[in-house]
Design an enzyme around this catalytic site. Structure first.
Site, PDB file in Angstrom:
ATOM      1  N   GLY A  29     -12.428 -10.216   1.749  1.00 38.27           N
ATOM      2  CA  GLY A  29     -11.410  -9.461   2.453  1.00 38.27           C
ATOM      3  C   GLY A  29     -10.730  -8.470   1.529  1.00 38.27           C
ATOM      4  CB  CYS A  30      -7.360  -6.926   1.643  1.00 38.14           C
ATOM      5  SG  CYS A  30      -6.316  -5.839   0.657  1.00 38.14           S
ATOM      6  CG  PHE A  31     -10.085  -4.766  -3.397  1.00 38.48           C
ATOM      7  CD1 PHE A  31      -8.852  -4.154  -3.170  1.00 38.48           C
ATOM      8  CD2 PHE A  31     -11.192  -3.949  -3.595  1.00 38.48           C
ATOM      9  CE1 PHE A  31      -8.722  -2.780  -3.140  1.00 38.48           C
ATOM     10  CE2 PHE A  31     -11.079  -2.556  -3.567  1.00 38.48           C
ATOM     11  CZ  PHE A  31      -9.834  -1.975  -3.330  1.00 38.48           C
ATOM     12  CD1 TRP A  32      -5.315  -3.926  -3.488  1.00 39.81           C
ATOM     13  CD2 TRP A  32      -3.878  -3.902  -1.768  1.00 39.81           C
ATOM     14  NE1 TRP A  32      -5.125  -2.619  -3.128  1.00 39.81           N
ATOM     15  CE2 TRP A  32      -4.253  -2.561  -2.079  1.00 39.81           C
ATOM     16  CE3 TRP A  32      -2.990  -4.129  -0.727  1.00 39.81           C
ATOM     17  CZ2 TRP A  32      -3.745  -1.477  -1.370  1.00 39.81           C
ATOM     18  CZ3 TRP A  32      -2.487  -3.044  -0.015  1.00 39.81           C
ATOM     19  CH2 TRP A  32      -2.859  -1.736  -0.335  1.00 39.81           C
TER      20      TRP A  32
END
Length: 212
Positions: free
Chosen positions: A48-51
């Site tokens: 998912g969102c890499f942050w």
């Protein structure tokens, strides 16, 4: 790398950022790559969102074998947002990192994590050697059987070309602690990640170790 040399979809991924100084460097131990042990390995995952993926792995493994971590893109024509770590296998095993990977996101939702949908948000492990492929298959098989009732959709793929994400994506949640939640309100189930919460021992699923 210049944006013009990246996959075309990267030019659509601009997100707001600040110029605040991060609390951690890209290399959490402050050493150059030349100082890494000769047996250092890479571990590349998409969840998912890499942050949030980067933030959680750093919080759990800084000082415990994690030598470096960068967010970026991998996967060919359908690149995924991913995290590429360099780790010391004498301190933390590849299997341990993969077990954490399966605890900190939902691997049963194909091409989606919460409200983020599209192939760039798929669940995937990109292995760097035949041994990593074998371990990834073993961990995935056990997690699928013991934790997820046969519903895992995670792809296991050989690691190909990697693109580092722009600098403002690196350590994003360190630079922007009040920004976007780690992994939105994805999981209503007990023991899962809580939106916007600080990483801690209760923010990943409390599954038992796969190899006890």
């Amino acid at each position: 790398m210049a944006t013009s040399m990246m996959p075309t979809f990267l030019t659509r991924l601009f997100r707001p950022f600040t110029t605040a100084t991060p609390r951690m460097s890209l290399n959490p131990e402050g050493r150059s790559t030349q100082d890494f042990p000769p047996n250092a390995q890479k571990c590349t995952v998409a969840a998912g969102c890499f942050w949030g993926v980067e933030h959680l792995f750093r919080k759990h493994f800084d000082g415990k074998g994690l030598l470096d971590a960068k967010v970026g893109y991998i996967g060919g024509d359908t690149n995924a947002e991913a995290l590429q770590m360099t780790f010391d296998p004498a301190q933390v095993t590849y299997s341990t990192l993969l077990q954490f990977f399966y605890k900190m996101h939902d691997p049963t939702t194909k091409d989606r994590q919460g409200g983020d949908s599209g192939t760039q948000y798929r669940s995937a492990i990109f292995y760097h050697s035949p041994e990593q492929k074998r371990e990834a298959e073993e961990v995935t098989s056990k997690a699928n059987e013991q934790w997820y009732k046969g519903k895992i959709t995670t792809e296991l793929l050989e690691a190909g070309r990697w693109w580092d994400a722009e600098e403002y994506h690196q350590l994003y949640l360190e630079r922007n602690p009040g920004g976007r939640p780690l992994v939105k309100d994805l999981y209503p189930r007990k023991g899962a990640i809580v939106a916007g919460a600080e990483p801690g021992p209760n923010l990943v699923r409390s599954h038992p170790d796969l190899f006890n």
